[in-house]
Design a protein around this motif. Sequence first.
Motif, short mmCIF file in Angstrom:
data_model
loop_
_atom_site.label_atom_id
_atom_site.label_comp_id
_atom_site.label_asym_id
_atom_site.label_seq_id
_atom_site.Cartn_x
_atom_site.Cartn_y
_atom_site.Cartn_z
N GLY A 1 28.05 107.16 85.95
CA GLY A 1 29.11 107.01 84.97
C GLY A 1 29.72 105.63 84.89
N GLY A 2 29.19 104.71 85.69
CA GLY A 2 29.69 103.34 85.67
C GLY A 2 28.95 102.49 84.66
N SER A 3 29.33 101.24 84.59
CA SER A 3 28.68 100.29 83.69
C SER A 3 28.03 99.18 84.50
N ALA A 4 26.81 98.80 84.12
CA ALA A 4 26.12 97.70 84.77
C ALA A 4 26.31 96.39 84.00
N ASP A 5 27.17 96.40 83.00
CA ASP A 5 27.33 95.25 82.11
C ASP A 5 27.84 93.99 82.82
N TYR A 6 28.61 94.19 83.91
CA TYR A 6 29.23 93.04 84.57
C TYR A 6 28.48 92.61 85.84
N LEU A 7 27.36 93.29 86.14
CA LEU A 7 26.55 92.90 87.29
C LEU A 7 25.88 91.55 87.02
N ILE A 8 25.70 90.78 88.07
CA ILE A 8 25.07 89.46 87.98
C ILE A 8 23.65 89.56 88.52
N THR A 9 22.70 88.92 87.85
CA THR A 9 21.31 88.97 88.29
C THR A 9 20.86 87.60 88.81
#
Length: 379
Positions: free
Chosen positions: A88-96
């Motif tokens: 239910g979280g968002s991966a939009d702010y993860l850094i790659t």
Amino acid sequence: MKKKTAVVAGQICLDLCPVFPPKENKRVEDVLLPGKLTSVDDFEMFLGGAVPNTGLAMQKQGADVRYMGKVGKDSFGDVIRNMLKAAGGSADYLITDEKVNTSCTVVLAPKGLDRMFVQYAGVNDTFCYDDIHFEDIKDAALFHFGYPGIMKQMYVDGGSEMIKIFKKVKEMGVATSLDMVMIDPASEAAKTDWRKLIKEIIPYVDFFVPSAAELAFMMDRPLFDEWLRRADGGDVTEHLSISKDIKPLADQLMEWGAKVVLIKCGLPGIYLRTADEETLAKAGSQVADYLKSWANEERFEESYVAEVVKSGVGAGDTTIAAFLNSMLMEYPLEKCLQYAVGTGASCVEEYDSLTGVMTFDQLEERIKKGWKKQGLYRE
């Protein structure tokens, strides 16, 4: 009340967790010994680290959360993104990171023993100031950072990178929170002057939420060594005196300018210490007015008894999640503390860090039914 946004940043990894048989163990040798084959009941995979453990628990209890961890461009990184979305979280702010692999940890949590970890730091060691998207933080009520002790750029050079991050966030008027992690005494991180680092960063931290063991290791190593001798291989937190062991550490933090200090004391409970109203007024703009009611507090909240203890994974992180989230929702201080220890107790009733986490309404119902306390407080 309008839902407040929390940015949860720091360490994230993939946890690989063997499920040990439910028998009680007294010593590590009961489980692990050179040349011994240890059979387990299952092997599971979970999101690990401060970012998902704290963030997903806050989200489950009603917060709007942005997850700001770092992963590699690899299969484990894809797994983390997919698992975060599935939860239910968002991966939009993860850094790659294009060059370094995703961090993973083997978590060993046999019944009766403290948790043990085998970890590959990976991209967490490259996390730095330039990775932070401050535009995604400026409208948040809270910036929470977890586990700098296992993120190389956060502790090298005296922690200057981490101090720079916290100083910037504070300048934006956002409340800040910092959680620590136990450090391997043989690691590079152990060579850092953590006492000096903590003293320098405390003015930029509104909520400092370490465990007792982490704090003693970093601020007073001889004291920590004494705790180990006293425990004689057992859980140090069950042998601590609040007035003689915990309070002096909190006293020092308050002298350095701490605002709110919450020390996790393991099974016995949590210790809270707060500054005066003038100091609390320097907290983040979205929480400062509310925090006035917390001025000059010193309390110990005893833990609740779990119905069954399956694993301690995530117990500290979810305890902090409930404390911070109930604070953002402006519950009375008493409830913030109750929900914190209640969440920790419900967390250990499941193998992963999220399944056992209850909503505040569920916790309140359980408390009203007479949820029993541990009764391990030692003055």
